[in-house]
Design a protein around this motif. Structure first.
Motif, PDB file in Angstrom:
ATOM      1  N   LEU B 544       0.814  -1.199   0.000  1.00 18.96           N
ATOM      2  CA  LEU B 544       0.000   0.000   0.000  1.00 18.96           C
ATOM      3  C   LEU B 544       0.856   1.262   0.000  1.00 18.96           C
ATOM      4  N   THR B 545       1.878   1.232   0.847  1.00 18.82           N
ATOM      5  CA  THR B 545       2.797   2.360   0.897  1.00 18.82           C
ATOM      6  C   THR B 545       3.406   2.558  -0.471  1.00 18.82           C
ATOM      7  N   GLU B 546       3.795   1.434  -1.058  1.00 14.42           N
ATOM      8  CA  GLU B 546       4.400   1.518  -2.376  1.00 14.42           C
ATOM      9  C   GLU B 546       3.403   2.095  -3.371  1.00 14.42           C
ATOM     10  N   ALA B 547       2.170   1.643  -3.287  1.00 17.75           N
ATOM     11  CA  ALA B 547       1.147   2.125  -4.214  1.00 17.75           C
ATOM     12  C   ALA B 547       1.019   3.634  -4.118  1.00 17.75           C
ATOM     13  N   ASN B 548       1.023   4.142  -2.885  1.00 17.58           N
ATOM     14  CA  ASN B 548       0.890   5.586  -2.724  1.00 17.58           C
ATOM     15  C   ASN B 548       2.073   6.331  -3.316  1.00 17.58           C
ATOM     16  N   GLU B 549       3.242   5.721  -3.170  1.00 17.45           N
ATOM     17  CA  GLU B 549       4.415   6.372  -3.730  1.00 17.45           C
ATOM     18  C   GLU B 549       4.434   6.280  -5.254  1.00 17.45           C
ATOM     19  N   ALA B 550       3.851   5.212  -5.762  1.00 15.87           N
ATOM     20  CA  ALA B 550       3.954   4.958  -7.198  1.00 15.87           C
ATOM     21  C   ALA B 550       2.793   5.537  -7.992  1.00 15.87           C
ATOM     22  N   LYS B 551       1.897   6.223  -7.292  1.00 12.88           N
ATOM     23  CA  LYS B 551       0.729   6.789  -7.959  1.00 12.88           C
ATOM     24  C   LYS B 551       1.103   7.531  -9.235  1.00 12.88           C
ATOM     25  N   GLY B 552       2.071   8.447  -9.077  1.00 16.47           N
ATOM     26  CA  GLY B 552       2.479   9.280 -10.202  1.00 16.47           C
ATOM     27  C   GLY B 552       2.975   8.444 -11.364  1.00 16.47           C
ATOM     28  N   ILE B 571      -0.329  -5.020 -11.763  1.00 19.63           N
ATOM     29  CA  ILE B 571      -0.362  -4.999 -10.295  1.00 19.63           C
ATOM     30  C   ILE B 571      -0.512  -6.406  -9.751  1.00 19.63           C
ATOM     31  N   LYS B 572      -1.372  -7.176 -10.406  1.00 18.61           N
ATOM     32  CA  LYS B 572      -1.582  -8.560  -9.984  1.00 18.61           C
ATOM     33  C   LYS B 572      -0.280  -9.341 -10.017  1.00 18.61           C
ATOM     34  N   ARG B 573       0.447  -9.177 -11.120  1.00 15.41           N
ATOM     35  CA  ARG B 573       1.675  -9.960 -11.263  1.00 15.41           C
ATOM     36  C   ARG B 573       2.703  -9.571 -10.213  1.00 15.41           C
ATOM     37  N   GLN B 574       2.798  -8.264  -9.960  1.00 16.82           N
ATOM     38  CA  GLN B 574       3.739  -7.811  -8.939  1.00 16.82           C
ATOM     39  C   GLN B 574       3.378  -8.338  -7.563  1.00 16.82           C
ATOM     40  N   SER B 575       2.093  -8.264  -7.232  1.00 18.63           N
ATOM     41  CA  SER B 575       1.667  -8.695  -5.907  1.00 18.63           C
ATOM     42  C   SER B 575       1.841 -10.200  -5.756  1.00 18.63           C
ATOM     43  N   LEU B 576       1.588 -10.903  -6.842  1.00 15.37           N
ATOM     44  CA  LEU B 576       1.764 -12.359  -6.804  1.00 15.37           C
ATOM     45  C   LEU B 576       3.205 -12.688  -6.440  1.00 15.37           C
ATOM     46  N   PHE B 577       4.101 -11.961  -7.043  1.00 11.78           N
ATOM     47  CA  PHE B 577       5.530 -12.161  -6.757  1.00 11.78           C
ATOM     48  C   PHE B 577       5.812 -11.871  -5.288  1.00 11.78           C
ATOM     49  N   VAL B 578       5.287 -10.751  -4.819  1.00 12.31           N
ATOM     50  CA  VAL B 578       5.595 -10.309  -3.463  1.00 12.31           C
ATOM     51  C   VAL B 578       5.024 -11.262  -2.407  1.00 12.31           C
ATOM     52  N   PHE B 579       3.836 -11.782  -2.660  1.00  9.08           N
ATOM     53  CA  PHE B 579       3.265 -12.739  -1.706  1.00  9.08           C
ATOM     54  C   PHE B 579       3.809 -14.142  -1.950  1.00  9.08           C
ATOM     55  N   GLY B 580       3.949 -14.449  -3.232  1.00  7.93           N
ATOM     56  CA  GLY B 580       4.312 -15.818  -3.588  1.00  7.93           C
ATOM     57  C   GLY B 580       5.733 -16.181  -3.218  1.00  7.93           C
ATOM     58  N   VAL B 632      -4.335  -6.545  -4.054  1.00  7.78           N
ATOM     59  CA  VAL B 632      -4.525  -6.158  -5.453  1.00  7.78           C
ATOM     60  C   VAL B 632      -5.647  -5.131  -5.566  1.00  7.78           C
ATOM     61  N   ASN B 633      -6.742  -5.364  -4.851  1.00  6.47           N
ATOM     62  CA  ASN B 633      -7.864  -4.440  -4.950  1.00  6.47           C
ATOM     63  C   ASN B 633      -7.519  -3.052  -4.436  1.00  6.47           C
ATOM     64  N   THR B 634      -6.878  -3.010  -3.273  1.00  9.75           N
ATOM     65  CA  THR B 634      -6.551  -1.697  -2.726  1.00  9.75           C
ATOM     66  C   THR B 634      -5.512  -0.988  -3.582  1.00  9.75           C
ATOM     67  N   TYR B 635      -4.500  -1.724  -3.961  1.00 11.00           N
ATOM     68  CA  TYR B 635      -3.453  -1.164  -4.816  1.00 11.00           C
ATOM     69  C   TYR B 635      -4.095  -0.563  -6.060  1.00 11.00           C
ATOM     70  N   ASN B 636      -4.948  -1.351  -6.670  1.00  6.92           N
ATOM     71  CA  ASN B 636      -5.600  -0.926  -7.891  1.00  6.92           C
ATOM     72  C   ASN B 636      -6.438   0.326  -7.654  1.00  6.92           C
ATOM     73  N   ARG B 637      -7.107   0.351  -6.508  1.00  3.75           N
ATOM     74  CA  ARG B 637      -7.940   1.507  -6.216  1.00  3.75           C
ATOM     75  C   ARG B 637      -7.082   2.762  -6.066  1.00  3.75           C
ATOM     76  N   ILE B 638      -5.894   2.579  -5.508  1.00  2.00           N
ATOM     77  CA  ILE B 638      -5.029   3.735  -5.296  1.00  2.00           C
ATOM     78  C   ILE B 638      -4.451   4.276  -6.595  1.00  2.00           C
ATOM     79  N   VAL B 639      -3.922   3.402  -7.441  1.00  2.00           N
ATOM     80  CA  VAL B 639      -3.196   3.904  -8.609  1.00  2.00           C
ATOM     81  C   VAL B 639      -4.023   3.921  -9.884  1.00  2.00           C
ATOM     82  N   ASN B 640      -5.184   3.316  -9.876  1.00  2.00           N
ATOM     83  CA  ASN B 640      -5.858   3.066 -11.147  1.00  2.00           C
ATOM     84  C   ASN B 640      -7.302   3.521 -11.113  1.00  2.00           C
ATOM     85  N   LYS B 641      -7.526   4.659 -10.475  1.00  2.00           N
ATOM     86  CA  LYS B 641      -8.913   5.135 -10.332  1.00  2.00           C
ATOM     87  C   LYS B 641      -9.549   5.487 -11.669  1.00  2.00           C
TER      88      LYS B 641
END
Ligand code: ATP
Ligand code: MG
Lengths: 255, 641
Positions: B544-552, B571-580, B632-641
Motif C-alpha cells: 500500500l505504501t508503495e502504491a501511494n508512492e507509485a501513484k504518479g 499490479i496482480k503480477r507484482q503482488s503475486l511475486f511479493v506474496f508468492g 490487489v484491490n486496494t493497490y488498484n484503487r489507489i493507482v488506477n482510479k
C-alpha cells in the motif's frame, strides 16, 4: 489535405459548485495533416489544459473533438488508451519519466507496450538516441540525469513510435539554446519528412518561429492566430514578438 | 474544531489504510485473551490430567505471542509514521503549533488503540469460549466446561496492550520533535536506488541453501549423538537463515537482472515495468521476506509435527505403557487390593492378566554403546511370548542355551546391526556368563523406566539365574476399551505410586499425551494464525505504501496509453511475486525440514505425515490468497482510479 484535429466549442471548467474556474472557453481549433502549430500565451492561460484535452488525458467539460476522423468523446477507456499508444506522441511539460526504468527503457516503453519485435525496437532506440545525443546516458536512471537530459529523453520517447500526431508541452523549457535548436530541428524533420502533425506549446518566440502557424491564448480563449506563410523564420520570429507584447506578459520569456 | 475531533476525523479519513492493521490487532488481542483466560481457567484444569503443564504452556505462549505482536505493532507503526510525515509537515506549515500536532497524533493513536482493545475484549470473551471448546474437543475431554468471563484475563490483556499502545502513542507524540520540517517533507526517495548485482553473494546464498538442505536431508548416522545433532543441525540452521536472506537480497536481484537480459521477453508489454519495479523494491523487502519465509517454515513445521504427534499419540502411548495397568507386586494383600479396583470397573473388563518376573543384573557389553544399560532387566522367553499374545502382537522369540534377544530401548534408534555378532557379560554372584545377541525385538513389556534395557533369555537360563538372584514380579492387566478408563486409572495410580518413570496406567499416559499434543496443536495453530495475519498485513501495508508512492508513475503509464486492464494485470503480477516468493521459499524450507522430522517421527512410530503437512500448507496458501486479493484491490484503487 486532411483534417487531423478538429475541436469544436471546447470548454473546461475546474472546481465544483460555488467555486468554479473556467480554464478554457469555447475553443475552436482545426489542424490539418502535416501542420506544425504553436500555442502561446501567458502562464495559466490554459495551454497545457488544451493540450491535455487533445491528448485525451483530460476530459473537456463540453465540446467535441475529432481526431483522424474519430470522435474522442465517444470512445471508451480501452479505445482511448489504444489511441494514445498508437497515434499520439506526448512530450510532457514535467517530463513524466518512470523512475524505475533506465533512459533506454523509458524511451522504448511505447514500443514494448505495442509489442514490437526486439530488433526493430533496438534499431529505433539507437536512432532516436543519436538524434538527441543521449547515447551516453542510455543506461542511467532518471534520478541520475539533468533536467535537459530528461527533456530529451522524454522527447525521444514521444517520437520513437513515429506517431501521426505529436503534442509537445514546452519541449525546450529546460534546454540550452544548442539542444533546443537540435530538438526543434528534429521536430521539424519529423514534420517535413514523416509528415507528422505537431502541436507545440511554448513560451519561447524562437521555438515558435519553427511553426507554420501560432495560436495565442489568453484567459482560456483564442486571442489571435499568426500564420508563417512565405515569411522567413526571422521575420516570423519578429511577428511573434509583436503579438506577444500586445498580449502582455510572455515577451520577457525571450532570452 | 477541537484537537480531539481533528484526531477523530483523521482516523476516519485514514481508516481504509488502517483497516487491515486494525483487524490484525484485534485478532491478536482475541488470541492473547484466549490464551490467558485458558491459563487461568480452573474449570478446565480440573477436568484434565495435565493441568500444571497446560497453565504453564499457555503462560509461555502468551508471552511469545505478546512479543511477536509487540514487534508487529511497532513495525507497522513505523510505517504509518513514515507515510504521514508529509501530512504532519503540512500541519506545521499551516501554522499549527508543534505541541498541538504532537497531541493530535498522540490522541489519534490512543483512540485507535482503545477502540481496538474494547473490540478485542468483547470479541475475546465471545470467541474464547468457542476456542476453548475446540481445545476441549481436541483433548478429548468429556466434561462440559463453561469457561466464563475471566476478570484476570481481561485485566491482563488490557494492561499489556495498553502499555504497547501508550508506547506507540508517545512515539507519535515525539514524531514532530524528532524531525525538522524539511525532513518531514523529503523522505520518500530513500531506498529507491537500483540494487547492484553481486554475483558473489548470490552464489554464496545458493551454496548456503544447498548445504543446509543437504545437511538436513542427510540420512541419520548409525550412532545418533547429541553432539551430532547440535553440530549438524546447528550449522544447517545458520546456513538456512543466512542463505535465505542472501537469496532474497541477492539471488532474486540476480535472477531479475537475468530475466532482463532476455530482451525479446523483457521488452514486451508491461513486463518491463513490473520487473524494474520489483528490482527497485527488493532490497527494502529482503529482510521482511526472510523473516516471513523462515517463520512460515517454522510454523508449518511445528503445525505438521504437532499434528502428527497428536495423530499418533495412541500408538506412542501403547509403546510407552504397553498394558492398561502395571504395578510391582508388593505382597498378596496389596496386589489383591489393586486387582479388586480393576475388577470393580465393569465397563472395562479384564482381557488378560499376567505376572511378569524380571531379574535385574549388572552387565557389560562387548562393544561401545552410548546408552547406560545397567541395571539390565532380564525376562524369560515364555514371558515375552505371553505378553506378545496378550497384546495381540505377532512378534515372538525362541531361544536356547545362552542366547539372548535385546528389546530395542525405547526412544532410541538402534538397529539390529548394532547388536549383531556382539554379546553381553552378565555378572552373577557365582561368576559371570556371556550371552550372545541373536535378535532384536521391538515389543515392550513394562512401562518405560530409564535405563530401558530389557533382555529376553531362554526359559532354562532364566530359571538358572533366578535361583541365585530373586526376580521381582510385576502384575499387568489389559482391559477392554482402555482409552476411557479414567476413574479406575486415577485410583490405581494413587494406590500404586511411582513404580515407573511414566504412569503405571495406559489411560493416564494416553490422555496426558493427547492433552499435551492438543494444547500444543492449539497453541501452534493460533500462533500460526496470528503470525500469518500479521505477516499478511505487513506485506499488505508495504504494498500500500508503495502504491501511494507509485501513484504518479502509474499515471504516467496511463498517459502513455496503457489501459486500466493492463495496469491491473501488472499490479496482480507484482503482488503475486511479493506474496508468492516468501511463501514458496517458506513452503520449500518446511517441506525439507518436515521430511527430516517425518523421518525421525515415523522411525519412531511409523506414521504418514503427508496429510497434516498438506493441510498446513493449504491453510497458509488460502490465508495468503485472501491478503493477496485485498492487496490487489486496494493497490488498484489507489493507482488506477
Ligand atoms: N486540476 C486543476 N484544478 C483546478 N484548476 C486547474 C487545474 N489544472 C489547471 N488549473 C487552472 O487552469 C488554468 C490553466 O492551467 P494550464 O496548466 O493549462 O496553464 P498553462 O497555460 O499551461 O500555464 P503554464 O504556461 O504556466 O504552463 C490555470 O489557472 C490553472 O490554475
Ligand atoms: Mg503548462
Amino acid at each position: 489535405m486532411n483534417i487531423v484535429v478538429e475541436a469544436k466549442q471546447i470548454k473546461k471548467v475546474y472546481g465544483a459548485k460555488g467555486n468554479v474556474f473556467s480554464a478554457l472557453e469555447d475553443i475552436d481549433l482545426t489542424v490539418m495533416e502535416g501542420e506544425f502549430v504553436g500555442i502561446m500565451g501567458p502562464s495559466g492561460s490554459g495551454k497545457s489544459t488544451l493540450l491535455n484535452i487533445l491528448a485525451t488525458i483530460d476530459e473537456p467539460t463540453a465540446g467535441d473533438i475529432v481526431v483522424d476522423g474519430i470522435n474522442l468523446t465517444k470512445m471508451n477507456e480501452e479505445q482511448l488508451s489504444a489511441f494514445r499508444r498508437d497515434k499520439l506522441g506526448f512530450l510532457f511539460q514535467d517530463y513524466n519519466l518512470l523512475d524505475t526504468l533506465t533512459v533506454k527503457e523509458n524511451i522504448i516503453l511505447p514500443l514494448a507496450l505495442a509489442k514490437l519485435n526486439v530488433e526493430e525496437l533496438e534499431r529505433r532506440a539507437d536512432e532516436v538516441a543519436d538524434k538527441f545525443g543521449i547515447r551516453d546516458i542510455l543506461n542511467k536512471y532518471p534520478y541520475q540525469i539533468s533536467g535537459g537530459q530528461k527533456q530529451r529523453t522524454a522527447a525521444s520517447r514521444a517520437i520513437i513510435s513515429k506517431p501521426n500526431i505529436i503534442l509537445a508541452d514546452e519541449p525546450t523549457g529546460a534546454l540550452d539554446s544548442k539542444s533546443a535548436t537540435d530538438l526543434l530541428e528534429s521536430l521539424k524533420d519529423l514534420n517535413e519528412q514523416d509528415k507528422a502533425t505537431i502541436l507545440m506549446v511554448t513560451h519561447d518566440a524562437y521555438a515558435a518561429s519553427y511553426c507554420n502557424r501560432v495560436l495565442f491564448i489568453k484567459d482560456g480563449k483564442i486571442f489571435t492566430e499568426l500564420v508563417k506563410g512565405k515569411r522567413s523564420r526571422k521575420e516570423f520570429f519578429n511577428k511573434v514578438l509583436d503579438v506577444l507584447s500586445a498580449l502582455g506578459g510572455g515577451a520577457n520569456d525571450v532570452i | 474544531m477541537t484537537l480531539f475531533s481533528l484526531a477523530r476525523k483523521n482516523i476516519k479519513g485514514n481508516f481504509n489504510n488502517y483497516f487491515v492493521y486494525f483487524v490484525t490487532l484485534v485478532f491478536s488481542m482475541v488470541i492473547y485473551y484466549t490464551f490467558t483466560s485458558l491459563q487461568y481457567s480452573e474449570k478446565i484444569q480440573e477436568s484434565i490430567e495435565l493441568s500444571d503443564t497446560m497453565s504453564f504452556m499457555f503462560g509461555v505462549s502468551s508471552i511469545i505471542l505478546i512479543l511477536f505482536v509487540a514487534i508487529f505493532i511497532l513495525y507497522s507503526n513505523s510505517f504509518f509514521t513514515r507515510k504521514r510525515k508529509k501530512e504532519v509537515g503540512l500541519y506545521a506549515i499551516l501554522g499549527l503549533r508543534k505541541k498541538t500536532i504532537a497531541k493530535m497524533l498522540f490522541y489519534e493513536n490512543l483512540i485507535m488503540g482503545i477502540i481496538a482493545i474494547v473490540i478485542g475484549i468483547i470479541l475475546g470473551t465471545l470467541l474464547s469460549k468457542l476456542f476453548a471448546m475446540i481445545l476441549i474437543k481436541l483433548m478429548g475431554s468429556i466434561a462440559e466446561v463453561d469457561v466464563g468471563i475471566s476478570i484476570l484475563a481481561i485485566t491482563q490483556t488490557v494492561i499489556v496492550f495498553m502499555v504497547i499502545i501508550l508506547f506507540t502513542s508517545v512515539q507519535g507524540y515525539r514524531l514532530i520533535y524528532r524531525f525538522t520540517l524539511i525532513e518531514l517533507f523529503y523522505d520518500e526517495k530513500k531506498g529507491e536506488q537500483i540494487p547492484k548485482v553481486s554475483l558473489i553473494s548470490a552464489v554464496i546464498g545458493v551454496i548456503l541453501l544447498v548445504v543446509s538442505y543437504w545437511l538436513i536431508l542427510k540420512p541419520f548416522p548409525d550412532e545418533f549423538t547429541t553432539e551430532y545433532l547440535i553440530k549438524n543441525y546447528g550449522i544447517a540452521f545458520v546456513a538456512l537463515v543466512i542463505g535465505t536472506h542472501l537469496f532474497f537480497r541477492s539471488v532474486t536481484v540476480y535472477l531479475l537482472r537475468l530475466s532482463q537480459k532476455n530482451k525479446s521477453r523483457y521488452y514486451r508489454g508491461t513486463r518491463i515495468i513490473e520487473t524494474s519495479r520489483l528490482l527497485f523494491r527488493i532490497r527494502g523487502n529482503a529482510r521482511t521476506f526472510t523473516v516471513i519465509a523462515l517463520l512460515s517454515a517454522a510454523t508449518i513445521c511445528f503445525l505438521g509435527a504437532t499434528y502428527s504427534g497428536y495423530y499418533s499419540n495412541e500408538k506412542r502411548a501403547k509403546e510407552v505403557v504397553p498394558f492398561s495397568y502395571s504395578h510391582l507386586s508388593k505382597g498378596p494383600e496389596f496386589d489383591s487390593q489393586v486387582e479388586s479396583i480393576i475388577k470393580a470397573d465393569h465397563r472395562h473388563p479384564i482381557k488378560a492378566k499376567l505376572d511378569i518376573p524380571v531379574i535385574q543384573v549388572k552387565g557389560i557389553l562387548s562393544f561401545q554403546l552410548d546408552y547406560d544399560i545397567n541395571p539390565v532387566k532380564l525376562i524369560s522367553e515364555s514371558t515375552f511370548n505371553k505378553v506378545a499374545n496378550a497384546l495381540n502382537k505377532d512378534e515372538t522369540v525362541s531361544l536356547s542355551g545362552n542366547q539372548a534377544a535385546v528389546i530395542q530401548p525405547r526412544f532410541t534408534e538402534y538397529t539390529k546391526s548394532v547388536f549383531k555378532g556382539e554379546n553381553i557379560t552378565i555378572q552373577l554372584p557365582q561368576g559371570s556368563s556371556e550371552l550372545p545377541f541373536v535378535h532384536m525385538v521391538e515389543s515392550n513389556v513394562l512401562p518405560f523406566d530409564y535405563p530401558d534395557f530389557f533382555l529376553v533369555v531362554s526359559n532354562e537360563m532364566f530359571a538358572k539365574i533366578a535361583k541365585k538372584e530373586a526376580p521381582l514380579t510385576y502384575k499387568v492387566y489389559e482391559v477392554e476399551n482402555e482409552v476411557t478408563a479414567q476413574a479406575t486409572s486415577r485410583k490405581v495410580n494413587k494406590l500404586v505410586g511411582n513404580d515407573f518413570q511414566v504412569s503405571s496406567s495406559f489411560y493416564t499416559e494416553y490422555k496426558q499425551g493427547k492433552e499435551g499434543n492438543a494444547i500444543t496443536l492449539f497453541i501452534f495453530g493460533f500462533l500460526g494464525l496470528v503470525f500469518l495475519a500479521a505477516s499478511g498485513s505487513i506485506i499488505y501495508f508495504k504494498q500500500l505504501t508503495e502504491a501511494n508512492e507509485a501513484k504518479g508513475q502509474y499515471e504516467i503509464l496511463r498517459k502513455i496509453g496503457v489501459n486500466k486492464k493492463d495496469i491491473r494485470k501488472s499490479i496482480k503480477r507484482q503482488s503475486l511475486f511479493v506474496f508468492g516468493l516468501p511463501l514458496t521459499v517458506g513452503i520449500l524450507h518446511s517441506c525439507v525440514t518436515l521430511y527430516f522430522t517425518s523421518n525421525f517421527i515415523s522411525n519412531l512410530i511409523g506414521i504418514n505425515l503427508i496429510f497434516p503437512i498438506l493441510m498446513a500448507i493449504v491453510f497458509f496458501v488460502i490465508i495468503y490468497a485472501v491478503y493477496y486479493v485485498l492487496t490487489v484491490n486496494t493497490y488498484n484503487r489507489i493507482v488506477n482510479k
